[in-house]
Motif scaffolding. Structure first.
Motif, PDB file in Angstrom:
ATOM      1  N   THR A   1       0.828  -1.221   0.000  1.00  0.00           N
ATOM      2  CA  THR A   1       0.000   0.000   0.000  1.00  0.00           C
ATOM      3  C   THR A   1       0.857   1.264   0.000  1.00  0.00           C
ATOM      4  N   CYS A   2       1.865   1.292   0.830  1.00  0.00           N
ATOM      5  CA  CYS A   2       2.695   2.496   0.940  1.00  0.00           C
ATOM      6  C   CYS A   2       3.379   2.806  -0.390  1.00  0.00           C
TER       7      CYS A   2
ATOM      8  N   LYS B   1       0.895   4.286  -2.802  1.00  0.00           N
ATOM      9  CA  LYS B   1       0.403   5.635  -2.457  1.00  0.00           C
ATOM     10  C   LYS B   1       1.507   6.693  -2.493  1.00  0.00           C
TER      11      LYS B   1
ATOM     12  N   ILE C   1       2.341  10.150   4.048  1.00  0.00           N
ATOM     13  CA  ILE C   1       1.255   9.321   3.502  1.00  0.00           C
ATOM     14  C   ILE C   1       1.486   7.850   3.843  1.00  0.00           C
ATOM     15  N   CYS C   2       2.725   7.394   3.762  1.00  0.00           N
ATOM     16  CA  CYS C   2       3.012   5.987   4.093  1.00  0.00           C
ATOM     17  C   CYS C   2       2.635   5.692   5.541  1.00  0.00           C
TER      18      CYS C   2
ATOM     19  N   GLU D   1       0.357   7.182   7.334  1.00  0.00           N
ATOM     20  CA  GLU D   1      -1.097   7.225   7.536  1.00  0.00           C
ATOM     21  C   GLU D   1      -1.834   6.079   6.855  1.00  0.00           C
ATOM     22  N   THR D   2      -1.250   5.511   5.818  1.00  0.00           N
ATOM     23  CA  THR D   2      -1.983   4.499   5.054  1.00  0.00           C
ATOM     24  C   THR D   2      -1.573   3.066   5.363  1.00  0.00           C
ATOM     25  N   CYS D   3      -0.504   2.882   6.094  1.00  0.00           N
ATOM     26  CA  CYS D   3      -0.047   1.509   6.374  1.00  0.00           C
ATOM     27  C   CYS D   3      -1.057   0.788   7.280  1.00  0.00           C
ATOM     28  N   PRO D   4      -1.603  -0.338   6.850  1.00  0.00           N
ATOM     29  CA  PRO D   4      -2.602  -1.046   7.663  1.00  0.00           C
ATOM     30  C   PRO D   4      -1.979  -1.769   8.858  1.00  0.00           C
TER      31      PRO D   4
END
Ligand code: SF4
Ligand code: SF4
Length: 235
Positions: A194-195, A198, A222-223, A225-228
């Protein structure tokens, strides 16, 4: 080093200021180090100096970089100005300059004021290197200025005009480069990608864990905030 090595006593006759790096020249990554960045700031010349005021709040002014040597950046401050008072009180400044094509260099560190008996000769030398100063401070009025320099600290060169961006931290004074504010991917990474998908700079490579190329990172977060898996941390 053009000055005596004791740090505060300075011989103005030895101030052989180095030539500025032309801001028009895009450097090779391997050429960007503390000495290069000092020359870059000198080439920009009118840069922003931030200090903490007597009220505890930040202040920022545009100040000329008067000269640089291989390891020092010189500036002047007239004794009547609040900037001078801030520098004398805090003995610490943060400096940043930017070119029109979005290349930035910042530096922060402690400030040294050479001793009184060295000041007049240093002022004369800096006025010699910067002839326009005579217009602002003609004749003896130049001696209202005190000379200061920075020879230790940390900073970073950052080129926002490149795609991907390019950044390189440096330390002035021989210490390792500072990596404060960088994002890192830990072993908690589950490899979902994901990172990397994005990231606006495309500077995250697959691996176990995934890895950020710090020299091209925008530090946008962004990485993070978006890392699950909450595998991204900020140093
Ligand atoms: S988003 Fe998080 S878990 Fe997924 S690859 Fe990136 S760091 Fe690893
Ligand atoms: S902080 Fe931004 S630019 Fe840097 S790796 Fe993360 S997403 Fe990419």
């Amino acid at each position: 080093m053009s000055f005596a090595e004791d740090g505060t006593r300075a011989d103005a006759s030895g101030l052989d200021a180095v030539e500025p790096s032309g801001p028009s020249a895009i450097p090779r990554p391997e050429d960007v180090d503390a000495a290069w960045c000092l020359r870059f700031l000198r080439a920009i010349r009118d840069v922003s100096f931030a200090t903490i005021g007597a009220d505890g709040l930040p202040s920022v002014r545009v100040i000329d970089v008067m000269a640089v040597t291989e390891g020092r950046l010189y500036f002047l401050a007239p004794r009547g100005k609040e900037f001078h008072a801030d520098v004398m009180r805090e003995r610490f400044v943060a400096v940043v300059g930017q070119t029109p094509d979005l290349r930035t260099c910042r530096l922060r560190g402690p400030v040294v004021r050479p001793e009184d008996d060295a000041q007049r000769a240093l002022v004369d030398r800096l006025f010699e290197l910067n002839p326009g100063m005579e217009v602002i401070y003609p004749g003896e009025s130049r001696y209202i200025c005190d000379v200061f320099f920075i020879e230790e600290g940390e900073g970073e060169y950052f080129d926002l005009g490149q795609k991907p961006v390019f950044r390189k931290p440096f330390r002035l004074g021989g210490l390792p480069a500072c990596e404060r504010g960088t994002f890192l991917i830990t072993d908690a990474c589950i490899g979902c990608g994901t990172c990397a998908e994005k990231c606006p700079e495309r500077c995250i490579a697959p691996g176990a864990p995934y890895k950020i190329d710090q020299s091209h990172c925008l530090r946008c977060g962004i990485c993070l905030e978006t890392c699950p898996a909450q595998a991204v941390t900020r140093r």
